[in-house]
Each structure stands twice: as structure tokens, then as C-alpha cells.
Design a protein around this motif. Structure first.
Motif, PDB file in Angstrom:
ATOM      1  N   ARG A   1       0.772  -1.356  -0.097  1.00  0.00           N
ATOM      2  CA  ARG A   1      -0.035   0.108  -0.125  1.00  0.00           C
ATOM      3  C   ARG A   1       0.975   1.312   0.002  1.00  0.00           C
TER       4      ARG A   1
ATOM      5  N   VAL B   1       2.439   1.711  -3.359  1.00  0.00           N
ATOM      6  CA  VAL B   1       1.902   2.178  -4.409  1.00  0.00           C
ATOM      7  C   VAL B   1       1.151   3.656  -4.144  1.00  0.00           C
ATOM      8  N   ALA B   2       1.076   3.913  -3.005  1.00  0.00           N
ATOM      9  CA  ALA B   2       0.843   5.349  -2.676  1.00  0.00           C
ATOM     10  C   ALA B   2       1.827   6.466  -3.262  1.00  0.00           C
TER      11      ALA B   2
ATOM     12  N   ILE C   1       4.119   5.986  -5.934  1.00  0.00           N
ATOM     13  CA  ILE C   1       4.035   5.967  -7.102  1.00  0.00           C
ATOM     14  C   ILE C   1       4.114   7.498  -7.762  1.00  0.00           C
ATOM     15  N   PRO C   2       3.048   8.184  -7.691  1.00  0.00           N
ATOM     16  CA  PRO C   2       2.933   9.362  -8.066  1.00  0.00           C
ATOM     17  C   PRO C   2       4.191  10.480  -7.847  1.00  0.00           C
TER      18      PRO C   2
ATOM     19  N   ASP D   1       7.264   9.152  -9.798  1.00  0.00           N
ATOM     20  CA  ASP D   1       7.016   9.085 -11.315  1.00  0.00           C
ATOM     21  C   ASP D   1       6.231  10.269 -11.527  1.00  0.00           C
TER      22      ASP D   1
ATOM     23  N   ARG E   1      -4.213  15.148 -10.345  1.00  0.00           N
ATOM     24  CA  ARG E   1      -3.967  13.966 -11.128  1.00  0.00           C
ATOM     25  C   ARG E   1      -3.531  12.811 -10.120  1.00  0.00           C
TER      26      ARG E   1
ATOM     27  N   PHE F   1      -5.421   9.644  -8.565  1.00  0.00           N
ATOM     28  CA  PHE F   1      -4.837   8.308  -8.789  1.00  0.00           C
ATOM     29  C   PHE F   1      -4.563   7.404  -7.185  1.00  0.00           C
ATOM     30  N   THR F   2      -4.144   8.433  -6.495  1.00  0.00           N
ATOM     31  CA  THR F   2      -4.105   7.766  -5.013  1.00  0.00           C
ATOM     32  C   THR F   2      -5.226   7.302  -4.599  1.00  0.00           C
TER      33      THR F   2
ATOM     34  N   ASP G   1      -5.986   3.352  -3.786  1.00  0.00           N
ATOM     35  CA  ASP G   1      -6.132   2.749  -2.542  1.00  0.00           C
ATOM     36  C   ASP G   1      -7.511   2.229  -2.439  1.00  0.00           C
TER      37      ASP G   1
ATOM     38  N   PHE H   1       0.121  -1.038 -11.085  1.00  0.00           N
ATOM     39  CA  PHE H   1      -0.273   0.558 -10.806  1.00  0.00           C
ATOM     40  C   PHE H   1       0.684   1.327 -11.277  1.00  0.00           C
TER      41      PHE H   1
ATOM     42  N   TRP I   1      -0.435   4.559 -13.547  1.00  0.00           N
ATOM     43  CA  TRP I   1      -0.235   5.755 -13.286  1.00  0.00           C
ATOM     44  C   TRP I   1       0.528   6.703 -14.717  1.00  0.00           C
TER      45      TRP I   1
END
Lengths: 750, 190
Positions: free
Chosen positions: A29, A32-33, A35-36, A39, B26, B30-31, B35, B63, B67
Motif C-alpha cells: 500500500r 503504490v501510494a 508512485i505519483p 514518477d 492527477r 490516482f492515489t 487505494d 499500478f 499511473w
């Protein structure tokens, strides 16, 4: 154990394996959180450059959605390049010349489009100055950002607070401005390997250009080009100017099953040679944008740091200066002395009617709730005849009553009792406002078979929604006797992108594709969906078995400018998929090759795959493929899926197959199909089809299992390698003869 | 002012942001969606891959791809089928990359389905039989019998015709029957 017991066992197995309440580990988790942040949008373009991630077919579909069939269907008789690229040295020199000759580009205006819908307009003047404007959509009239390179100076728009400012930087450029054109526009190619050099810099850094190979001649935006590939990158380079005209990189992570809606290519869609208005190259802020000195910008947005030419900076907070009350008028570029051939969508671009007065059928927001305003097809007294639809109904071209509105010129129609879909000569433009060009497609049904139309189904374009693609449309159905219209006012997502097979339209339901969509190039109306349950097959929607015809129409300035019906007279009767009456069928090996053939009665068709309907023939049929990727999924001698490196020619593929230890292959013989030459082989195996744990034996294929015998025609179709597989559980002379008869009937076109 | 005289700088050229704040919006969208869907995605990857660590990696890979391709998601309410397709591709690629040997699993199946086989052993037999399927067949079986998706929903998520899904399921069940029957036969001989 019967099927039901097995299904119950499978469900129990999965329940035991994975609890319905199981949650992802906390570490995942967190990852994944993050990632933004890891990137960011700034890196996304570079990721796209390295990983333009679709296989060619899906990528072309995407751009088909963006710019239409100019990309989807390459001009058939492509202009022949003036030079031959045969030796490795010639290819390397040609690739490197694409950067070396940037500084020699003549005055011209270039338009590029990417799969996100961003459009760049690039203007070059005789001194080498370059102006690049970026537009949010292909139809936008004002650029979102601009930049200008002239002499040693550089100017661009940057964002300060809620506003844009124009910042200029002197002594920022050390080379001819044209040498920066590729990098600053969307035509940036990322070096994808040490042997894929494209610039002197790449060579200086120890790279070579030895990995480049020629795929063949092509035409992009009407320009003769060479298609070259290296390390998973494909580029199309102008034969004359050496400008990169198209960039595409297939996704090595996603072989065989591209993602609809993923990244697509970047492509030049129009080139207009000739002098451009000099005012475009004056250093002055665009309309409504205030000028800001570099020092002021640095002080406000980059305190203590220098602003570097070319680098993009995130918006900075602060207050921008106010633009002058009378900004410099923006000149209108003069198009070209020698315009390139128009791409597909331009055939349907908006053109006002002669007298400029609006007709009676102008689109308004209320149109979302109403039927198409123009009448349905006139019917003869007593009604027209009805006949079962052939496997593919071919409609004449140029019969839409217009002069070249190819996006409403129906090409062919396919239907069964679940759905009807049809191809057009080109797709409509991307994101068109219906108040300017109202473009609709539909089906008219004679439900009670009395020769009088009962229902009109339709889909049409919607006003642009910022950031959305062209998949959004509305759908409706009108009772032609009462005039009642049921509608889904939209925006409606294309059927292929939907999670549900059908969508509600009043008290009925049907699924649709609008042809400018990202997912599919066809017009689709799906009326009946079937699905399996543990107690049998379930259905949703209505069976489509009434006589019908399809239609396409465009309204500009309130007047119908083109309408096509298919057929022009008479009705087509949909047949169940397994009772095709035989006749002409059109298959698409990919978006470049359209194969027209005659198939026997009772064959079922599924795009690239077709087979007899008889249960005994379950694993018999024909498959059409283009095998021209730098590497293809295949199977090694140990039964592992591998990426096979196969050269570009017919003989290369024959050699590859001859080297496969899991098949016994015949000696190849020369063969000709529709005038295209190639090789024919047959091969057999006794190994199970899942020996390679997948359908990729010996090349990626959609054939069903239990295929022990394959006839293979490998053809060079204008340097596109077409593979036709005839497959069966075992060799059989009658089956071979039937498959060969079909192949012999094939005509190949764009 | 830094004067750049090398084309090296051009590699740094980036597409400028269109709208201030677009990036953060964005990321926020996405987050939130990631989630919401993470648990379900992880469970599907577990069902397909039968391995916790690989499932984590596949979900993470998916994921990341999502993204990168975020701009192609035009309707956030359709996130699940859009993302499922990415996830399933990630899982399928991992199945394909696994080095497998063509092995005779009838013995394993026979042991698991023996006279005294427990429910756990039944599951082991089914698991062993599933492992003999191709990656494409494993994917459709998991989507059908783990996720309980309809044929059309599976077709939408995989981007293939419904008929192909039906064909894959048909062949997959046939092969599962064959694998389990082979186990039964071996057991009888013993």
C-alpha cells in the motif's frame, strides 16, 4: 466429475486460496501510494519516449481515434522513396542524417499529433528560426504554450500564479535553432540501446547505429518515408528532408495483448512547405500574455538560481504582470506552397456551406434528446426486398452524395443476431463540436418486416469536454411511427471500454462504439449480450433479427452535407453467427491489410480468425496475421515462452520456422496470393498445444487448441509480412483443399 | 543565465504543464482510486499467480503502468475494468516468464485425489491441474471462477471477443478434466 462439479471445485479452490477479506500488505500500500511522487508528470513523457507502450495494432487504433484513417490505413500505393536502404552502412548513415540534417530543414509548417490529443504546430522560416506552439486538442484555436528560437535567443510561455507569462532569454542557444526542433516538439526519440544511436551525441557517448534495420518504405502525411526499427523503437523518416515523421515504440512488457487506451505514436499529420509569416518569428508575447523579464522571473520563481533555456519549470506561485491592453495581433500562417496529401480525417473537416447562411438543422443542446433531424431513406411503394446479409456486405464508395466526405462513406457492413458494425472510408475527426460538424451513424430497423422502417437507432458527436477523447458520444432510438425518442444524452463510453456489455437507452438497451473512439475504428451497435452462469447461458438485451440498413450522415451549418445508406435500397437480414450464408467476407490482418475473400456457407468469422461451424471442425480454420515486430512471442525447445528475433523478410520467417525443433516442416515452395509473392510451408506436430504453456506456439496466435497441422502462406505485401495460417487437428486433403480455395480467393488491399 | 550550447540539454525537454495544479489533482485522483482498488487487485493477482510475493510485485507493476497511462482513463468510474486489464496483463506476463518444464503431474494429482484425500488435497489437485494450463487459460479461469465475472466482462477486460473467452474457458475446463482424470486413472492403477 462433471462440468458443474468442476466449476464448484474451482470456486471452492479459489475461496480457499484467497479469502474475500484478505487485504494487501501495508508495504505494498505504501509503495503504490508513493508512485505519483516517484514518477511525476515531468517524467511521464520520458517514460513514454522509452516505452511508447503499445503494439502497433492498438497504437494505430489509438491514433485512428485521434486523427483517423490517415494513420489507420496507410496509402496503398505509397510514394516510393528515392533512395534504397539495403546495406547496414546505408541504414546507419540514413538514421544519423535525421539529426545531422535538421539544420537544413526548409521553411515550412508542420503539424504533429500524439495519442493524448496534443497537437504541435511548428513553423520554420528561412533563417532557421523555429516557433513551436502546443495545443490542448487538434481543434483548439489558441495554443496553450508557445516557444520561439531565433538566432541565439529563446522565448517561451511559463506559468506564474494563475497566469501565463512570456519570458525571453538572450544568448541561450549555441546552435542552429532547427537542431532543437525534434527535442522541443513531440518528435523526441529516446535512445533505446547502445546500438540504436540517432545523434552524434549518442556516438560520442560510445553508442553505435548498428542495430537499426529497415522495415520498408511507407508514406506518412503524404511524404515518402523509410520505416526503420531498433531496440523496440520504430521511426519513420522522411526520404527527402530526413525529418522524423512518426515515432512508435511497442511495449515489450505487454506483448500480444495491447492495452486499449495506452500510449500511442506521435506523428506528423501535415506538412506545408513555403515561407511562413515573419511576424510568427518576432519576439513578442502571445495574445493576452504579459511579458516578464528573465531576471524578474528568476527572482520570483527561482530565487538564487538561473533559469535554463529549454527546461520546463512547474508553475510558480506569485503575481504575473498584467498583459498590455492591445497585444500584438497574432498573424495567420500562410499555408503552403506544396501542401502534403490530406490525411483521412481532413476529408471530413468542417467546411461552411456556400452562402454562409445556417440551415434548419443546426445542433443545439436540445438535440441531445431528439432524433436525427434529416429523414430516413425513402422506400419504394410496397416496400423493398430483404435478403440475408452476406458475411460482409460491401458498400460502394463515394455514394454519400458529397465530394469526399469519407467519414460518412460506409465501406462495409457485418452483422449477426447480436450486433451490427460497419467500417467507413475514414474515421471522423477527433473531438468535433456538433454545432460545427454534426456527424451521426445509425441503424434503421423494419421490425415487422412490412418494408416500412420502424426504428431508427443512432449515435452522434457531443460538444468537446476538455481532456476527454472522442469516445464520448450520445445514443438514441426513435420510434418512427410515433416520433418518440429514447436517449442516453451522453457522454457515453464506447462499448469496448465499458464494464457493461450494454447501456440503458430509455426502456431499451444497446452498446455502441463511435468510430473516432480510441478503442475501435468501427461503428458498432450491440443489441444482445450473452453470458454464462452456473445454470446455463444468460442473455441481456434484444435479439437483432429484423431487416435493417445502416446509415451515416453529416450536418454542417444546419444542412446535410453527406448521407450514405448501406444498402442504398433493400434490407439486410442478420443471420446467427453460425449460419453465415457464405459469400464475400472482409477480414483485417491488422490495420494495414484488408483481405476480401469468398467463404463457404456456414463459416463463422471473428476478425482475424474464421472457422467452419460444424462441431467436428472446431479446431479447423484460417487465421490472418502480420508478423513484423522486431521480436515475436514464440516458444523455445524447452517449452518456455520467449521473444524470438526474426528478420524482416519472408525467407527470414521460413528459416525461423525451419529451426523450430517442436515441429516437422515441409520444404518451402514459392506461392502467389493475389499477385503477392511469398512462401508456402506445411508443418505438423504431435505435441500438445500447451507445450509452450500458451498459444504462442510456434508464433503468437489465436488459434484454438488441438492444432496438429498447419498450412502457412507467408507473403510480402509491399514489405508488410502477411501470414495466413490454415490449421486443423491433422492433415486432411479435403480440409487442405477447402482452406486453399479460400486463400486463393483472397484479394488484398488497404 | 546559463548558456547551453549542446544538444544534450534537449533530452531534458519536457512537455509543459497545461494547467496549474493539474499534476497534483492527477496524483490525488490516482492515489484515491488506487487505494480503493488495491485490495481487490491484490486478491486477483494472488488468485492468478498463487504466490503472495509475485502478486505484490504484479500489483505494483500494474499500478505503475496505470499511473503512466493515467491520461487514457477517461472516466474514473470505469477505473476497475480499465485497471483490471493492466493487472491481468502484468500477471499473464509473469506467468509467461516463469520457467516451466513439461512435467507429468498425474502422480501429484493422483496422490491428492486418493481414497483418503482431504478437502485440502482436493484443492491441491485442482491447483496442480490449473498450473498445467497456459497463462491465458489460467487468467480466464481465475476471472471466471474467482472474480465471478461474466463472459462479456472478461472479454472487455482482456480486450478479446466474447467468443474467444468462451473458447478459452471451454478448452481450459477440458484440460482440467483431463488432468484430473489422469490423476484418477493413476490412483486406480495403484
Amino acid at each position: 466429475m462433471n462440468d458443474r462439479e468442476l466449476e464448484a471445485g474451482l470456486r471452492a479452490f479459489y475461496r480457499a486460496q484467497v479469502s474475500e477479506t484478505e487485504t494487501a500488505p501495508l508495504s505494498l500500500r505504501h509503495d503504490v501510494a508513493a508512485i505519483p511522487a516517484a514518477d511525476s508528470p515531468r517524467r511521464r513523457l520520458r517514460g513514454r519516449g522509452r516505452g511508447l507502450t503499445l503494439l502497433a495494432a492498438a497504437a494505430l487504433l489509438l491514433v485512428g481515434g485521434a486523427v483517423g484513417s490517415g494513420i489507420l490505413r496507410l496509402p496503398w500505393m505509397a510514394p516510393k522513396p528515392s533512395i534504397n536502404l539495403e546495406t547496414s552502412a546505408e541504414i546507419q548513415a540514413f538514421v544519423l542524417s535525421s539529426s545531422e540534417r535538421l539544420a537544413q530543414l526548409p521553411p515550412e509548417a508542420i503539424t504533429t499529433l500524439d495519442s493524448h490529443g496534443f497537437m504541435d504546430r511548428i513553423y520554420i522560416d528561412g533563417s532557421g528560426a523555429v516557433r513551436i506552439e502546443r495545443y490542448a486538442t487538434a481543434d483548439a484555436t489558441e495554443p496553450t504554450t508557445s516557444m520561439l528560437l531565433s538566432g541565439n535567443s529563446f522565448g517561451r510561455t511559463l506559468i506564474v500564479g494563475p497566469s501565463k507569462v512570456w519570458v525571453e532569454q538572450d544568448e541561450a542557444i549555441g546552435q542552429d535553432p532547427r537542431t532543437y526542433l525534434r527535442a522541443l516538439s513531440g518528435l523526441l526519440v529516446i535512445n533505446n540501446g547502445s546500438d540504436c544511436a540517432m545523434t552524434q551525441n549518442d556516438l560520442d557517448n560510445g553508442g553505435t547505429a548498428a542495430g537499426w534495420r529497415s522495415v520498408g518504405a511507407a508514406s506518412v502525411a503524404g511524404r515518402p518515408a523509410h520505416h526503420l526499427a531498433c531496440g523496440g523503437i520504430d521511426v519513420w523518416i522522411d526520404d527527402e528532408t530526413r525529418l522524423i515523421l512518426r515515432v512508435l515504440q511497442p511495449d515489450s512488457e505487454d506483448p500480444g495483448n495491447p492495452l486499449a487506451g495506452g500510449f500511442g505514436p506521435i506523428e506528423v499529420t501535415q506538412i506545408a512547405f513555403g515561407d511562413q509569416p515573419q511576424a510568427l518569428f518576432d519576439f513578442s508575447p502571445p495574445n493576452g500574455v504579459a511579458s516578464m523579464s528573465l531576471d524578474a522571473y528568476d527572482a520570483l520563481c527561482r530565487p538564487g538560481q538561473d533559469t535554463v533555456a529549454f527546461l520546463d519549470y512547474p508553475p510558480c506561485s506569485g503575481t504575473a504582470p498584467v498583459a498590455e491592453a492591445s497585444p500584438t495581433p497574432r498573424p495567420t500562417p500562410t499555408p503552403s506552397a506544396t501542401p502534403s496529401a490530406p490525411s483521412g480525417p481532413s476529408d471530413c473537416t468542417i467546411a461552411p456551406t456556400d452562402d454562409g447562411a445556417a440551415g434548419p438543422w443546426t445542433w443545439t443542446p436540445a438535440s441531445r434528446t431528439q432524433d436525427w433531424p434529416a429523414p430516413v431513406r425513402p422506400e419504394p411503394a410496397g416496400g423493398a426486398s430483404a435478403a440475408p446479409i452476406p458475411p460482409t456486405y460491401i458498400d460502394p464508395s463515394g455514394d454519400d452524395g458529397s465530394n469526399g466526405r469519407s467519414c460518412v462513406d460506409i465501406r462495409d457492413v457485418t452483422a449477426n443476431t447480436n450486433q451490427v458494425f460497419f467500417d467507413l472510408m475514414s474515421n471522423p475527426p477527433h473531438n468535433v463540436d456538433p454545432s460545427k460538424a454534426w456527424i451521426a451513424y445509425g441503424v434503421v430497423v423494419d421490425e415487422n418486416r412490412d418494408g416500412i422502417p420502424d426504428w431508427r437507432y443512432g449515435i452522434d458527436d457531443l460538444p468537446q469536454i476538455p481532456g476527454d477523447g472522442a469516445a464520448y458520444h450520445r445514443a438514441w432510438r426513435t420510434d418512427l411511427h410515433t416520433g418518440r425518442t429514447d436517449y442516453d444524452a451522453g457522454p457515453r463510453i464506447d462499448h469496448l471500454l465499458r464494464g457493461d456489455p450494454l447501456g440503458e437507452v430509455g426502456d431499451t438497451q444497446f452498446g455502441t462504439n463511435y468510430p473516432a473512439a480510441l478503442a475501435a475504428p468501427n461503428v458498432l451497435f450491440r443489441f444482445l449480450a450473452t453470458f454464462e452462469t452456473t445454470t446455463g447461458t444468460g442473455t441481456e438485451g434484444a435479439r437483432f433479427d429484423s431487416p435493417f440498413y445502416v446509415w451515416a450522415s453529416e450536418i454542417v451549418d444546419g444542412r446535410v452535407v453527406a448521407t450514405d445508406f448501406a444498402p442504398d435500397t433493400g434490407w439486410l437480414i442478420p443471420m446467427p453467427g453460425d449460419t453465415n450464408p457464405g459469400g464475400t467476407y472482409v477480414a483485417h490482418a491488422d490495420d494495414r491489410l484488408r483481405l476480401t475473400m469468398t467463404i463457404p456457407n456456414g463459416w463463422t468469422t471473428d476478425g482475424r480468425l474464421m472457422s467452419p461451424s460444424h462441431p467436428d471442425d472446431e479446431n479447423t480454420g484460417l487465421e490472418f496475421r502480420v508478423v513484423d515486430q522486431p521480436s515475436e512471442w514464440a516458444c523455445d525447445a524447452s517449452g518456455n515462452g520467449v521473444k524470438a528475433q526474426i528478420g524482416p523478410t519472408v525467407d527470414d520467417l521460413v528459416s525461423y520456422l525451419e529451426g523450430q525443433p517442436m515441429i516437422r516442416i515441409s520444404e518451402s515452395t514459392d506461392v502467389t496470393v493475389d499477385g503477392y509473392r511469398g512462401k508456402y510451408v506445411e508443418y505438423t506436430t504431435t505435441l500438445p498445444d500447451d507445450n509452450c504453456h500458451g498459444p504462442e506456439w510456434p508464433l503468437d496466435t489465436r488459434q484454438p487448441g488441438n492444432v496438429g497441422f498447419t498450412q502457412e502462406w507467408i507473403l510480402d505485401v509491399n514489405r508488410v509480412r502477411l501470414v495466413i495460417d490454415g490449421f486443423a487437428p491433422k492433415a486432411s486433403d479435403p480440409v487442405k483443399a477447402e482452406l486453399t480455395r479460400i486463400v486463393d480467393s483472397i484479394s488484398i488491399g488497404p | 543565465v546559463v548558456v547551453k550550447q549542446s544538444t544534450e540539454v534537449i533530452d531534458l525537454a519536457e512537455r509543459p504543464p497545461l494547467v496549474a495544479g493539474e499534476g497534483s489533482a492527477r496524483a490525488s485522483a490516482f492515489t484515491r482510486l488506487a487505494d480503493e482498488h488495491l485490495d481487490k487487485a491484490y486478491r486477483l493477482a494472488r488468485a492468478i499467480l498463487h504466490d503472495e510475493l509475485e502478486a505484490q510485485d504484479a500489483a505494483h507493476d500494474a499500478f505503475v503502468v496505470a499511473w503512466r497511462k493515467w491520461d487514457t482513463l477517461r472516466d474514473p468510474t470505469r477505473f476497475e475494468p480499465w485497471f483490471d486489464r493492466i493487472l491481468v496483463n502484468a500477471c499473464r506476463d509473469r506467468l509467461r516468464r516463469r520457467t516451466r518444464q513439461a512435467i507429468d503431474i498425474s502422480g501429484e494429482v493422483a496422490l491428492a485425489t486418493g481414497d483418503h484425500a482431504s478437502r485440502t488435497e482436493d484443492h491441491a489437485a485442482i491447483g496442480a491441474a490449473i498450473a498445467t494450463l497456459s497463462p491465458d487459460h489460467q487468467v480466464v479461469v481465475a476471472m471466471r471462477y474467482f472474480r465471478d465475472l461474466t463472459i462479456d466482462d472478461i472479454a472487455t477486460r482482456l480486450g478479446i471477443p466474447a467468443g474467444t473467452v468462451q473458447s478459452r474457458l471451454h478448452h481450459a475446463l477440458k484440460k482440467l478434466h483431463a488432468a484430473l482424470d489422469a490423476g484418477d486413472g493413476e490412483r486406480t492403477q495403484r
